[in-house]
Design a protein around this motif. Structure first.
Motif, PDB file in Angstrom:
ATOM      1  N   ASP A   6       0.853  -1.206   0.102  1.00 52.72           N
ATOM      2  CA  ASP A   6       0.389  -0.211   0.185  1.00 52.72           C
ATOM      3  C   ASP A   6       0.953   1.316   0.203  1.00 52.72           C
ATOM      4  N   THR A  26      -1.319  -0.990  -4.675  1.00 52.56           N
ATOM      5  CA  THR A  26      -2.439  -0.001  -4.414  1.00 52.56           C
ATOM      6  C   THR A  26      -2.000   0.883  -3.649  1.00 52.56           C
ATOM      7  N   ASN A  28      -3.789   5.814  -3.948  1.00 52.99           N
ATOM      8  CA  ASN A  28      -4.664   6.454  -3.094  1.00 52.99           C
ATOM      9  C   ASN A  28      -4.283   7.793  -4.380  1.00 52.99           C
ATOM     10  N   LYS A  83      -9.842   2.451  -8.727  1.00 57.25           N
ATOM     11  CA  LYS A  83     -10.308   2.187  -7.747  1.00 57.25           C
ATOM     12  C   LYS A  83     -11.455   3.402  -7.974  1.00 57.25           C
ATOM     13  N   PHE A 129     -11.653  -0.677   4.908  1.00 57.06           N
ATOM     14  CA  PHE A 129     -10.488   0.139   5.519  1.00 57.06           C
ATOM     15  C   PHE A 129     -10.499  -0.122   7.029  1.00 57.06           C
ATOM     16  N   ARG A 132      -9.467   2.608   9.189  1.00 56.53           N
ATOM     17  CA  ARG A 132     -10.162   3.757   9.967  1.00 56.53           C
ATOM     18  C   ARG A 132     -11.431   2.908  10.359  1.00 56.53           C
ATOM     19  N   ALA A 163      -8.065  -2.912   3.909  1.00 55.16           N
ATOM     20  CA  ALA A 163      -7.338  -2.203   3.377  1.00 55.16           C
ATOM     21  C   ALA A 163      -6.954  -1.257   4.340  1.00 55.16           C
ATOM     22  N   SER A 164      -6.520  -0.372   4.727  1.00 54.22           N
ATOM     23  CA  SER A 164      -5.643   0.433   6.309  1.00 54.22           C
ATOM     24  C   SER A 164      -5.370  -0.047   7.087  1.00 54.22           C
ATOM     25  N   ARG A 166      -3.041  -1.111   9.945  1.00 50.71           N
ATOM     26  CA  ARG A 166      -2.650  -0.611  10.444  1.00 50.71           C
ATOM     27  C   ARG A 166      -1.624  -1.232  11.721  1.00 50.71           C
ATOM     28  N   THR A 183      -3.287  -5.457   1.837  1.00 47.70           N
ATOM     29  CA  THR A 183      -2.535  -4.555   1.201  1.00 47.70           C
ATOM     30  C   THR A 183      -1.919  -3.848   2.242  1.00 47.70           C
TER      31      THR A 183
HETATM   32  C1  E4P Z   1      -5.309   1.178   0.060  1.00 52.55           C
HETATM   33  O1  E4P Z   1      -6.712   1.018  -0.866  1.00 52.55           O
HETATM   34  C2  E4P Z   1      -5.908   1.969   1.128  1.00 52.55           C
HETATM   35  O2  E4P Z   1      -6.315   3.687   0.262  1.00 52.55           O
HETATM   36  C3  E4P Z   1      -5.183   2.405   2.591  1.00 52.55           C
HETATM   37  O3  E4P Z   1      -4.848   1.544   2.709  1.00 52.55           O
HETATM   38  C4  E4P Z   1      -5.888   3.573   3.520  1.00 52.55           C
HETATM   39  O4  E4P Z   1      -5.109   3.567   4.609  1.00 52.55           O
HETATM   40  P1  E4P Z   1      -4.965   4.363   5.393  1.00 52.55           P
HETATM   41  O5  E4P Z   1      -6.761   4.307   6.447  1.00 52.55           O
HETATM   42  O6  E4P Z   1      -4.234   3.473   6.507  1.00 52.55           O
HETATM   43  O7  E4P Z   1      -4.770   5.840   5.076  1.00 52.55           O
END
Ligand code: E4P
Length: 219
Positions: A6, A26, A28, A83, A129, A132, A163-164, A166, A183
């Motif tokens: 990512d 990935t 963004n 995306k 995500f 988040r 995704a996202s 941590r 990712t």
């Molecule tokens: C990937 O596809 C996402 O855009 C990404 O994992 C978002 O991650 P974040 O919440 O750490 O910005």
């Protein structure tokens, strides 16, 4: 389970690619903005390094603009996945692009119902995500389990792309439920390699080996 990285940083992508552990990338708008390069040029370079799917996000908010942008993005390289944000216009765009054979990754997904809608629209990937969700004090792991159950219950073709992420524990949880893809940011991938006992163990083995060599020399 497939690992995507990512990031839009070429050095990070090259390092993990050389280790042979990543299947895709990935990006963004935020990740591309961090690199400061012309986005399409940067995406082209990424697609030259990694042959697997590389996600690139549209900026437009209407179906018409998203579809137009998606067609342009997919010309960058054959492994581009577009995306699309999880909105009504986005879902309409996904249906159109699916019919045209353009792969999509529905992004900014936070609920089980959004997963169901994106899967029904024919998304190639769906990106919840989870970090988040966690920031929002929601139970990201329970939510993810239910999302996975929904995908499996109907045998949808969409792949759940977690995704996202941590921390390394997030990857373990995603793997336990059989999520198709995670990712992962570079820093988390690095942590996944390490355990203090691996370093300590290696140090002790090498010390004992050296001791034996000295004993043999002095015999
Ligand atoms: C990937 O596809 C996402 O855009 C990404 O994992 C978002 O991650 P974040 O919440 O750490 O910005």
């Amino acid at each position: 389970m497939e690992f995507f990285i990512d990031t839009a940083n070429l050095d990070q992508i090259k390092e993990m690619q050389e280790l042979g552990i990543i299947d895709g990338v990935t990006t963004n708008p935020t990740l591309l903005a961090k690199e400061g390069a012309e986005p399409n040029e940067q995406l082209k370079k990424i697609c030259e390094i990694v042959k697997g799917p590389v996600s690139a996000e549209v900026i437009g908010l209407t179906t018409e603009v998203m579809v137009k942008e998606a067609r342009e993005l997919s010309k960058i390289a054959s492994n581009i996945v577009v995306k699309i944000p999880m909105t009504k216009d986005g879902i309409k765009a996904v249906k159109i692009l699916d019919k045209e054979g353009i792969k999509t990754n529905v992004t900014l997904v936070f609920s089980q119902n959004q997963v169901l809608i994106a899967a029904k629209a024919g998304a190639t990937y769906i990106s919840p995500f989870i970090g988040r969700l966690m920031d929002n004090s929601q139970n990201e792991i329970d939510t993810l389990w239910e999302m996975m159950e929904i995908i499996n219950a109907y045998d949808f073709k969409s792949k759940l792309l977690v995704a996202s992420i941590r921390n390394a524990r997030h990857v373990v949880e995603a793997a336990k439920m059989g999520a198709h893809v995670a990712t992962i940011p570079f820093a988390v991938l690095e942590k996944m390699f390490k355990h203090p006992n691996t370093d300590k163990g290696l140090e002790a083995f090498l010390k004992d080996w050296e001791k034996l060599q000295n004993q043999l020399k002095n015999k």
